[in-house]
Design a protein around this motif. Sequence first.
Motif, mmCIF file in Angstrom:
data_model
loop_
_atom_site.group_PDB
_atom_site.id
_atom_site.type_symbol
_atom_site.label_atom_id
_atom_site.label_comp_id
_atom_site.label_asym_id
_atom_site.label_seq_id
_atom_site.Cartn_x
_atom_site.Cartn_y
_atom_site.Cartn_z
ATOM 1 N N MET A 133 53.396 51.564 29.287
ATOM 2 C CA MET A 133 52.971 51.396 30.677
ATOM 3 C C MET A 133 53.347 49.996 31.163
ATOM 4 S SD MET A 133 49.096 51.666 32.258
ATOM 5 C CE MET A 133 48.982 53.386 31.791
ATOM 6 N N ASN A 134 53.839 49.912 32.386
ATOM 7 C CA ASN A 134 54.183 48.627 32.970
ATOM 8 C C ASN A 134 52.915 47.875 33.346
ATOM 9 O OD1 ASN A 134 57.180 48.723 33.262
ATOM 10 N ND2 ASN A 134 56.636 50.602 34.341
ATOM 11 N N ARG A 135 52.759 46.681 32.791
ATOM 12 C CA ARG A 135 51.606 45.855 33.163
ATOM 13 C C ARG A 135 51.950 45.040 34.395
ATOM 14 N NH1 ARG A 135 47.051 47.232 32.249
ATOM 15 N NH2 ARG A 135 46.281 45.097 32.305
ATOM 16 N N ILE A 136 50.932 44.745 35.174
ATOM 17 C CA ILE A 136 51.130 44.002 36.412
ATOM 18 C C ILE A 136 51.013 42.514 36.135
ATOM 19 C CG2 ILE A 136 50.080 43.546 38.668
ATOM 20 C CD1 ILE A 136 49.378 46.522 38.746
ATOM 21 N N GLU A 137 51.977 41.763 36.600
ATOM 22 C CA GLU A 137 51.931 40.317 36.444
ATOM 23 C C GLU A 137 50.789 39.775 37.286
ATOM 24 O OE1 GLU A 137 54.738 36.416 37.357
ATOM 25 O OE2 GLU A 137 55.514 38.436 37.622
ATOM 26 N N THR A 138 49.905 39.037 36.650
ATOM 27 C CA THR A 138 48.673 38.659 37.342
ATOM 28 C C THR A 138 48.698 37.231 37.838
ATOM 29 O OG1 THR A 138 47.604 37.985 35.286
ATOM 30 C CG2 THR A 138 47.316 40.268 35.979
ATOM 31 N N ILE A 139 47.935 37.027 38.907
ATOM 32 C CA ILE A 139 47.600 35.688 39.362
ATOM 33 C C ILE A 139 46.399 35.243 38.549
ATOM 34 C CG2 ILE A 139 46.761 34.347 41.327
ATOM 35 C CD1 ILE A 139 48.149 36.449 43.109
ATOM 36 N N GLU A 140 46.433 34.060 37.978
ATOM 37 C CA GLU A 140 45.320 33.600 37.150
ATOM 38 C C GLU A 140 44.054 33.487 37.991
ATOM 39 O OE1 GLU A 140 43.652 32.771 33.618
ATOM 40 O OE2 GLU A 140 45.770 33.192 33.924
ATOM 41 N N PRO A 141 42.981 34.273 37.658
ATOM 42 C CA PRO A 141 41.761 34.204 38.451
ATOM 43 C C PRO A 141 41.010 32.908 38.212
ATOM 44 C CG PRO A 141 41.425 35.619 36.553
ATOM 45 C CD PRO A 141 42.880 35.212 36.541
ATOM 46 N N LEU A 142 40.128 32.587 39.152
ATOM 47 C CA LEU A 142 39.287 31.409 38.991
ATOM 48 C C LEU A 142 38.348 31.607 37.815
ATOM 49 C CD1 LEU A 142 38.246 30.622 42.666
ATOM 50 C CD2 LEU A 142 39.989 29.498 41.314
ATOM 51 N N PRO A 143 37.992 30.541 37.090
ATOM 52 C CA PRO A 143 37.007 30.663 36.023
ATOM 53 C C PRO A 143 35.681 31.180 36.564
ATOM 54 C CG PRO A 143 38.103 28.516 35.950
ATOM 55 C CD PRO A 143 38.511 29.177 37.218
ATOM 56 N N ALA A 144 34.969 31.956 35.745
ATOM 57 C CA ALA A 144 33.689 32.515 36.181
ATOM 58 C C ALA A 144 32.753 31.405 36.628
ATOM 59 C CB ALA A 144 33.062 33.314 35.028
ATOM 60 N N GLY A 145 32.199 31.591 37.802
ATOM 61 C CA GLY A 145 31.227 30.628 38.325
ATOM 62 C C GLY A 145 31.838 29.397 38.947
ATOM 63 N N ALA A 146 33.177 29.290 38.922
ATOM 64 C CA ALA A 146 33.807 28.079 39.457
ATOM 65 C C ALA A 146 33.607 27.978 40.958
ATOM 66 C CB ALA A 146 35.293 28.072 39.114
ATOM 67 N N GLN A 147 33.565 29.092 41.619
ATOM 68 C CA GLN A 147 33.413 29.075 43.070
ATOM 69 C C GLN A 147 32.699 30.364 43.464
ATOM 70 O OE1 GLN A 147 37.087 29.014 45.265
ATOM 71 N NE2 GLN A 147 36.204 27.902 46.968
ATOM 72 N N ALA A 148 31.391 30.314 43.544
ATOM 73 C CA ALA A 148 30.592 31.514 43.809
ATOM 74 C C ALA A 148 30.986 32.119 45.146
ATOM 75 C CB ALA A 148 29.112 31.159 43.802
ATOM 76 N N LEU A 149 31.205 33.442 45.142
ATOM 77 C CA LEU A 149 31.576 34.143 46.363
ATOM 78 C C LEU A 149 30.313 34.596 47.091
ATOM 79 C CD1 LEU A 149 34.546 36.237 44.915
ATOM 80 C CD2 LEU A 149 34.672 34.144 46.279
ATOM 81 N N PRO A 150 30.315 34.511 48.423
ATOM 82 C CA PRO A 150 29.091 34.766 49.195
ATOM 83 C C PRO A 150 28.784 36.237 49.463
ATOM 84 C CG PRO A 150 30.842 34.087 50.658
ATOM 85 C CD PRO A 150 31.397 33.992 49.268
ATOM 86 N N VAL A 151 29.546 37.172 48.896
ATOM 87 C CA VAL A 151 29.274 38.602 49.017
ATOM 88 C C VAL A 151 29.249 39.202 47.616
ATOM 89 C CG1 VAL A 151 30.044 40.810 49.960
ATOM 90 C CG2 VAL A 151 30.380 38.720 51.284
ATOM 91 N N THR A 152 28.233 40.013 47.326
ATOM 92 C CA THR A 152 28.084 40.636 46.018
ATOM 93 C C THR A 152 28.082 42.158 46.168
ATOM 94 O OG1 THR A 152 25.679 40.742 46.125
ATOM 95 C CG2 THR A 152 26.659 38.676 45.295
ATOM 96 N N ILE A 153 28.108 42.853 45.039
ATOM 97 C CA ILE A 153 28.019 44.305 45.056
ATOM 98 C C ILE A 153 26.706 44.752 45.690
ATOM 99 C CG2 ILE A 153 27.091 44.333 42.700
ATOM 100 C CD1 ILE A 153 29.314 47.061 44.315
ATOM 101 N N ALA A 154 25.649 43.970 45.531
ATOM 102 C CA ALA A 154 24.367 44.314 46.164
ATOM 103 C C ALA A 154 24.495 44.294 47.681
ATOM 104 C CB ALA A 154 23.280 43.349 45.700
ATOM 105 N N ASP A 155 25.244 43.327 48.219
ATOM 106 C CA ASP A 155 25.460 43.252 49.673
ATOM 107 C C ASP A 155 26.252 44.462 50.163
ATOM 108 O OD1 ASP A 155 24.224 40.679 49.952
ATOM 109 O OD2 ASP A 155 26.062 39.776 49.151
#
Length: 419
Positions: free
Chosen positions: A1-23
Amino acid sequence: MNRIETIEPLPAGAQALPVTIADVRAARERIGGSIVRTPTLVSKTLSNLTGATVYLKFENHQFTAAYKERGALNRLLLLDNMARAKGVIAASAGNHAQGLAYHGARLGVPVTIVMPQTTPLVKVMQTEGHGATVVLFGETFDEANAHARELETERGLTFVHPFDEPDIIAGQGTVALELLEDAPDVDTLVIPIGGGGLFSGMGTAARALKPGIELIGVQAELYPSMYDFVKHVALPTGGDTLAEGIAVKEPGKLTRRFVEALANDVVLVSERALEQAVSLLLQIEKTVVEGAGAAGLAALIEHKAMFAGRTVGLVLCGGNIDTRLLANVLLRDLARSGRLARLRIRLQDRPGALYHVSRIFHEQQVNIIEVYHQRVFTSLPAKGLITDIECETRDEAHLRRLIAALVDGGYEVTPVELA
């Protein structure tokens, strides 16, 4: 299977996002009874065509034919009584305007929409038809947006941004909740990006529900604003794109944080791929989408190897396309597939010349649609004649046989190519 070249995500907790699954879940409860729970269906033909298993989420079936209703309604329902009484304002000439106007009228919330003076009359009339007050100001969206912010202050209205607000993002995220409930095997979401609100909301919900899911954003080549941001490049932005719904010159300050944190990749698609995708969806799925709504399929067409073997969810995020533009797109697709052609043929200006050419078309069972003669504006000698013949063939192979027969008949033939 062809894997997708990824953009390196931010480290966990490095920049909390203001919308969650609960929202997002709360938004779903809030808006659930007032928007269409659009279907998610597998497309066997598109799956065979692209090499992926393709699921389509038909957001073009919303009342205003676009997903934008979700975020707009969530934002309206969260207003306090005073804000509802005074009303809301937005700058938009597209789907956000109609979604906000429609649900504002339903809820009794006055809606003012500022549009550039260059906005087509049909969009003004559609928005007014949903009960909004339209203010025409300026020549560009930026001028209209600045005027909307002035009116916000002068009149005490609440400004509702089309994508760069948490409540809008949470509402758009409800698309992913429905899609993954209906198609739990989806391992990749391909999501159009303009300002980034849809990607931000869907990405938040999908990553929480399926941490390993691949999230791919799609932008038109002419408007690579978010692509530029995440790839740290500076491609030019601007021009006439079929995907006007995602033609955003500057990504949202908030949404770029979501894309940077959640996206595995962002890809670009050409105008040709967008046109082909709009045409395929109409021909195969019998559904009308605008250019932005076809961007996900355009990505599968243009980056086929990237998605081969994957189970992909595509959002047909809008269906508001001008009928004349749609007709033009369909005819151009016929031309590119060889079913419609214009051949430029050099003749001698003498009696029977056109008859002898048309006889070859008849022998090859090709239908002639139009004939254009050119005697004056040509570089040929005075007795030279250029004839353009527009014709209809079964496929590209049939067209090649016609051209070969004309050449064998002694004619100089040049196909008139599309851009």
